[in-house]
Design a protein around this motif. Structure first.
Motif, PDB file in Angstrom:
ATOM      1  N   GLY A 120       5.603  15.430 -21.425  1.00  0.00           N
ATOM      2  CA  GLY A 120       6.679  15.911 -22.273  1.00  0.00           C
ATOM      3  C   GLY A 120       7.221  14.858 -23.215  1.00  0.00           C
ATOM      4  O   GLY A 120       8.400  14.873 -23.561  1.00  0.00           O
ATOM      5  N   GLY A 121       6.377  13.907 -23.613  1.00  0.00           N
ATOM      6  CA  GLY A 121       6.795  12.874 -24.551  1.00  0.00           C
ATOM      7  C   GLY A 121       7.553  11.714 -23.929  1.00  0.00           C
ATOM      8  O   GLY A 121       7.974  10.800 -24.625  1.00  0.00           O
ATOM      9  N   LYS A 122       7.733  11.715 -22.610  1.00  0.00           N
ATOM     10  CA  LYS A 122       8.437  10.623 -21.925  1.00  0.00           C
ATOM     11  C   LYS A 122       7.504   9.952 -20.929  1.00  0.00           C
ATOM     12  O   LYS A 122       6.573  10.575 -20.406  1.00  0.00           O
ATOM     13  CB  LYS A 122       9.676  11.135 -21.188  1.00  0.00           C
ATOM     14  N   THR A 123       7.777   8.680 -20.652  1.00  0.00           N
ATOM     15  CA  THR A 123       6.952   7.908 -19.724  1.00  0.00           C
ATOM     16  C   THR A 123       7.830   7.242 -18.678  1.00  0.00           C
ATOM     17  O   THR A 123       8.900   6.722 -18.992  1.00  0.00           O
ATOM     18  CB  THR A 123       6.157   6.823 -20.479  1.00  0.00           C
ATOM     19  N   GLY A 124       7.364   7.263 -17.453  1.00  0.00           N
ATOM     20  CA  GLY A 124       8.011   6.535 -16.353  1.00  0.00           C
ATOM     21  C   GLY A 124       6.979   5.612 -15.745  1.00  0.00           C
ATOM     22  O   GLY A 124       5.776   5.820 -15.891  1.00  0.00           O
ATOM     23  N   SER A 125       7.426   4.568 -15.066  1.00  0.00           N
ATOM     24  CA  SER A 125       6.459   3.636 -14.485  1.00  0.00           C
ATOM     25  C   SER A 125       6.970   3.044 -13.182  1.00  0.00           C
ATOM     26  O   SER A 125       8.161   3.113 -12.863  1.00  0.00           O
ATOM     27  CB  SER A 125       6.134   2.513 -15.480  1.00  0.00           C
ATOM     28  N   THR A 126       6.045   2.477 -12.439  1.00  0.00           N
ATOM     29  CA  THR A 126       6.353   1.766 -11.204  1.00  0.00           C
ATOM     30  C   THR A 126       5.463   0.543 -11.139  1.00  0.00           C
ATOM     31  O   THR A 126       4.398   0.507 -11.772  1.00  0.00           O
ATOM     32  CB  THR A 126       6.165   2.665  -9.965  1.00  0.00           C
ATOM     33  N   THR A 127       5.884  -0.440 -10.381  1.00  0.00           N
ATOM     34  CA  THR A 127       5.096  -1.659 -10.229  1.00  0.00           C
ATOM     35  C   THR A 127       4.380  -1.649  -8.889  1.00  0.00           C
ATOM     36  O   THR A 127       5.001  -1.397  -7.850  1.00  0.00           O
ATOM     37  CB  THR A 127       5.997  -2.915 -10.309  1.00  0.00           C
ATOM     38  N   VAL A 128       3.084  -1.910  -8.920  1.00  0.00           N
ATOM     39  CA  VAL A 128       2.289  -2.047  -7.701  1.00  0.00           C
ATOM     40  C   VAL A 128       1.949  -3.527  -7.554  1.00  0.00           C
ATOM     41  O   VAL A 128       1.309  -4.112  -8.423  1.00  0.00           O
ATOM     42  CB  VAL A 128       1.000  -1.196  -7.767  1.00  0.00           C
ATOM     43  N   THR A 129       2.423  -4.118  -6.466  1.00  0.00           N
ATOM     44  CA  THR A 129       2.121  -5.516  -6.157  1.00  0.00           C
ATOM     45  C   THR A 129       1.060  -5.538  -5.065  1.00  0.00           C
ATOM     46  O   THR A 129       1.259  -4.971  -3.992  1.00  0.00           O
ATOM     47  CB  THR A 129       3.376  -6.271  -5.666  1.00  0.00           C
ATOM     48  N   VAL A 130      -0.070  -6.160  -5.368  1.00  0.00           N
ATOM     49  CA  VAL A 130      -1.172  -6.242  -4.406  1.00  0.00           C
ATOM     50  C   VAL A 130      -1.203  -7.669  -3.866  1.00  0.00           C
ATOM     51  O   VAL A 130      -1.410  -8.626  -4.602  1.00  0.00           O
ATOM     52  CB  VAL A 130      -2.520  -5.873  -5.065  1.00  0.00           C
ATOM     53  N   GLN A 131      -0.940  -7.793  -2.557  1.00  0.00           N
ATOM     54  CA  GLN A 131      -0.890  -9.101  -1.921  1.00  0.00           C
ATOM     55  C   GLN A 131      -2.217  -9.438  -1.273  1.00  0.00           C
ATOM     56  O   GLN A 131      -2.847  -8.587  -0.653  1.00  0.00           O
ATOM     57  CB  GLN A 131       0.205  -9.141  -0.850  1.00  0.00           C
ATOM     58  N   LYS A 132      -2.621 -10.680  -1.401  1.00  0.00           N
ATOM     59  CA  LYS A 132      -3.863 -11.130  -0.779  1.00  0.00           C
ATOM     60  C   LYS A 132      -3.530 -11.707   0.589  1.00  0.00           C
ATOM     61  O   LYS A 132      -3.044 -12.822   0.706  1.00  0.00           O
ATOM     62  CB  LYS A 132      -4.534 -12.195  -1.660  1.00  0.00           C
ATOM     63  N   VAL A 133      -3.723 -10.911   1.605  1.00  0.00           N
ATOM     64  CA  VAL A 133      -3.531 -11.361   2.975  1.00  0.00           C
ATOM     65  C   VAL A 133      -4.743 -10.935   3.785  1.00  0.00           C
ATOM     66  O   VAL A 133      -5.459 -10.011   3.409  1.00  0.00           O
ATOM     67  CB  VAL A 133      -2.246 -10.781   3.605  1.00  0.00           C
ATOM     68  N   ALA A 134      -4.950 -11.608   4.894  1.00  0.00           N
ATOM     69  CA  ALA A 134      -6.097 -11.289   5.746  1.00  0.00           C
ATOM     70  C   ALA A 134      -5.675 -10.342   6.866  1.00  0.00           C
ATOM     71  O   ALA A 134      -4.535 -10.385   7.339  1.00  0.00           O
ATOM     72  CB  ALA A 134      -6.680 -12.571   6.331  1.00  0.00           C
ATOM     73  N   LEU A 135      -6.608  -9.503   7.278  1.00  0.00           N
ATOM     74  CA  LEU A 135      -6.366  -8.599   8.394  1.00  0.00           C
ATOM     75  C   LEU A 135      -6.386  -9.392   9.692  1.00  0.00           C
ATOM     76  O   LEU A 135      -7.347 -10.097   9.997  1.00  0.00           O
ATOM     77  CB  LEU A 135      -7.438  -7.505   8.423  1.00  0.00           C
ATOM     78  N   LYS A 136      -5.311  -9.300  10.456  1.00  0.00           N
ATOM     79  CA  LYS A 136      -5.223  -9.993  11.747  1.00  0.00           C
ATOM     80  C   LYS A 136      -5.673  -9.075  12.879  1.00  0.00           C
ATOM     81  O   LYS A 136      -6.401  -9.480  13.772  1.00  0.00           O
ATOM     82  CB  LYS A 136      -3.782 -10.462  11.973  1.00  0.00           C
ATOM     83  N   GLU A 137      -5.231  -7.807  12.809  1.00  0.00           N
ATOM     84  CA  GLU A 137      -5.507  -6.884  13.906  1.00  0.00           C
ATOM     85  C   GLU A 137      -5.386  -5.453  13.422  1.00  0.00           C
ATOM     86  O   GLU A 137      -4.596  -5.150  12.523  1.00  0.00           O
ATOM     87  CB  GLU A 137      -4.466  -7.152  15.011  1.00  0.00           C
ATOM     88  N   LEU A 138      -6.180  -4.549  14.003  1.00  0.00           N
ATOM     89  CA  LEU A 138      -6.080  -3.121  13.733  1.00  0.00           C
ATOM     90  C   LEU A 138      -5.651  -2.454  15.023  1.00  0.00           C
ATOM     91  O   LEU A 138      -6.254  -2.673  16.073  1.00  0.00           O
ATOM     92  CB  LEU A 138      -7.440  -2.580  13.259  1.00  0.00           C
TER      93      LEU A 138
END
Length: 187
Positions: A120-138
């Protein structure tokens, strides 16, 4: 017919009756189309912090001039300003089923990306921060439950990372059963 059935596009202000018929029965639904301008687009969640290789579903809502809101996630046009960090699914042209996945973000590498939705002629946005961390446990919950035959439950997988943060990985892990004749698990 098929996947496009029931999808309705409003074209101009007015009132219309939509009729659905099947098996000799009909039901009517009144649809009122009003003129209201889009004031803003709001995206939720407003801030996202995740790890590479995960998916996050964003949702867009239009705030209209009459102070009503409309959910527009499948109708909006989605874009990422940094696709090497995070991409966003923008659907398929003229394919309503593919449009249901609009707003689905896949994280690629560490960094920040601004994900925008336009409608509708308008824009909204969000910030995605991707952190580099290692998997310790599942971890899987519930762990080692004893269940009766015929019972259905949902297992959840949670990742614990080296920075002690956690993330629900249920839709992203690979699920298998050691004996599908005893208990089946949906992949």
């Amino acid at each position: 017919g098929g996947g496009a059935a029931g999808w309705t596009q409003t074209l101009k202000p007015g009132e219309v009756t939509i009729t659905a018929t099947w098996g000799g029965k009909s039901v009517k639904a009144k649809l009122v189309v009003k003129k209201a301008e889009v004031k803003s687009i709001e995206i939720t969640p407003s801030q996202v912090v995740v790890v590479p290789g995960t998916y996050v579903k964003l949702h867009a809502v239009a705030v209209l001039s009459d102070n009503t809101t409309q959910q527009i996630t499948p109708a909006a046009s989605w874009v990422s300003d940094t696709p090497k960090v995070a991409t966003v699914f923008n659907g398929g042209q003229g394919n309503p089923q593919a449009n249901q996945n609009k707003g689905l973000v896949q994280t690629i590498s560490a960094g920040k990306a601004t994900i925008s939705a336009t409608w509708g002629g308008k824009t909204g946005s969000t910030t995605v921060t991707v952190q580099k961390v290692a998997l310790k446990e599942l971890q899987v919950t519930p762990f080692a439950p004893v269940l009766p035959v015929g019972f259905i439950t949902q297992l959840r997988a949670t990742a614990l990372f080296t920075d002690l943060s956690t993330q629900d990985m249920t839709p992203q892990v690979s699920w298998t059963s050691s004996d599908p004749s005893v208990a089946a698990v949906a992949a």
